[in-house]
Design an enzyme around this catalytic site. Sequence first.
Site, mmCIF file in Angstrom:
data_model
loop_
_atom_site.group_PDB
_atom_site.id
_atom_site.type_symbol
_atom_site.label_atom_id
_atom_site.label_comp_id
_atom_site.label_asym_id
_atom_site.label_seq_id
_atom_site.Cartn_x
_atom_site.Cartn_y
_atom_site.Cartn_z
ATOM 1 C CD GLU A 47 35.436 48.751 39.402
ATOM 2 O OE1 GLU A 47 36.526 49.488 39.169
ATOM 3 O OE2 GLU A 47 35.379 47.705 39.735
ATOM 4 C CG ASN A 110 32.274 46.536 41.030
ATOM 5 O OD1 ASN A 110 31.743 46.951 40.235
ATOM 6 N ND2 ASN A 110 33.468 46.558 41.433
ATOM 7 C CE LYS A 127 36.408 43.908 39.566
ATOM 8 N NZ LYS A 127 36.814 45.229 40.106
ATOM 9 C CD GLU A 146 37.252 45.504 43.555
ATOM 10 O OE1 GLU A 146 38.202 46.180 43.138
ATOM 11 O OE2 GLU A 146 36.314 45.039 42.748
ATOM 12 C CB CYS A 172 37.982 46.957 37.320
ATOM 13 S SG CYS A 172 39.384 47.990 38.020
ATOM 14 C CG ASN A 197 36.770 52.856 40.558
ATOM 15 O OD1 ASN A 197 36.409 53.703 41.164
ATOM 16 N ND2 ASN A 197 36.201 52.830 39.363
HETATM 17 N N1 ING Z 1 41.146 47.628 40.510
HETATM 18 C C1 ING Z 1 42.410 46.975 40.235
HETATM 19 C C2 ING Z 1 42.563 46.556 38.825
HETATM 20 O O1 ING Z 1 42.557 45.425 38.605
HETATM 21 C C3 ING Z 1 44.343 45.854 41.141
HETATM 22 C C4 ING Z 1 42.966 46.069 41.266
HETATM 23 C C5 ING Z 1 45.248 46.866 41.189
HETATM 24 C C6 ING Z 1 44.730 44.915 40.596
HETATM 25 C C7 ING Z 1 46.519 46.990 41.083
HETATM 26 C C8 ING Z 1 46.223 44.576 40.324
HETATM 27 C C9 ING Z 1 47.153 45.679 40.590
HETATM 28 O O2 ING Z 1 42.639 47.356 38.084
HETATM 29 C C10 ING Z 1 40.169 47.027 40.560
HETATM 30 N N2 ING Z 1 38.960 47.605 40.860
HETATM 31 O O3 ING Z 1 39.879 45.816 39.961
#
Ligand code: ING
Length: 312
Positions: A47, A110, A127, A146, A172, A197
């Site tokens: 991503e 995204n 996304k 985001e 992601c 990411n």
């Molecule tokens: N990153 C994270 C993901 O879903 C996140 C956002 C981080 C969600 C930690 C929950 C816990 O892997 C992206 N870019 O979606």
Amino acid sequence: MSRVLTVGCAQLGPIQRRDTRVEVVQRLLALLHKAHARGCQLVVFPEMALTTFFPRWYMTDQAEIDSFFEDSMPNAATQILFDEAKRLGIGFYLGYSELATEGNRRMHYNSAILVDRRGKTVGKYRKIHLPGHAEHEPQRPFQHLEKRYYDVGDLGFPVWRAFDGVVGMCICNDRRWPETYRVMGLQGVELLMLGYNTPEFNAAIVEPAHHRMLHHFITMQAGAYQNGTWVVAAAKAGIEEGCMLIGGSCIIAPTGEIVAAANTLGDELLVHDVDLDATTPIKTSVFNFAKHRRPEHYKLIVERAGAVPPPE
Ligand code: ING
């Protein structure tokens, strides 16, 4: 004759804010050449594979925000990647931030693009599950904006006939939601590609560090098994601008088994001979959807967004 596809999962290490797209594309080309040397026909990049994970910062200047987006794909910085992949006969998934014009509106997605071995764009995904928050939350050590910078994807979860199979994409946070896999599973997906990411620290929940990786793997292993599909997940990993992004790039079989996993936080290529026919035993037995599913009892899944417990 089995339909075997040699697939490369190309993990990227960190991209710092000062790293130019030209420098990053050189790293993508190095991974592409490694993949070629290992006989790959398809490579999955992460991503947001061209820039740092900018939603970690609160920005108000739209020009500054837009500087992390691509207004066309391919473009000047990425044409060399598209050309070299075509020359080598390798298809690829590339995640990037897409600036799109719809009527007189500028949309920010995204996105991920899928290109086949002849260099033809097969499809695009935008996304749908945007995590994080839309407003500045200064108490956080870093933001996850985001919801502020991107529009919700408007293309659904399509699949395409390509690479001698049925392939799909997500990005992601989508990988955490069972609906993502099932919508593509109901279209017969055999190979689901995704980039991510994922910050190691999540300000929204206090949890033991090992939960990060547990939840990363368990959601994709479940999605793979419950829909009889291969899953290829490529991380952007390592410390970007002081923020650690998890690694854990992997290739997961339709059985749910992890058949290849990264063990660094840098640029790293995983390769696996993906037998697309290995999806058949799962799809025709335990998860034979037509035979076993009862959609008449699943209505809440589509009709209701948030949970509604029974009255006290
Ligand atoms: N990153 C994270 C993901 O879903 C996140 C956002 C981080 C969600 C930690 C929950 C816990 O892997 C992206 N870019 O979606």
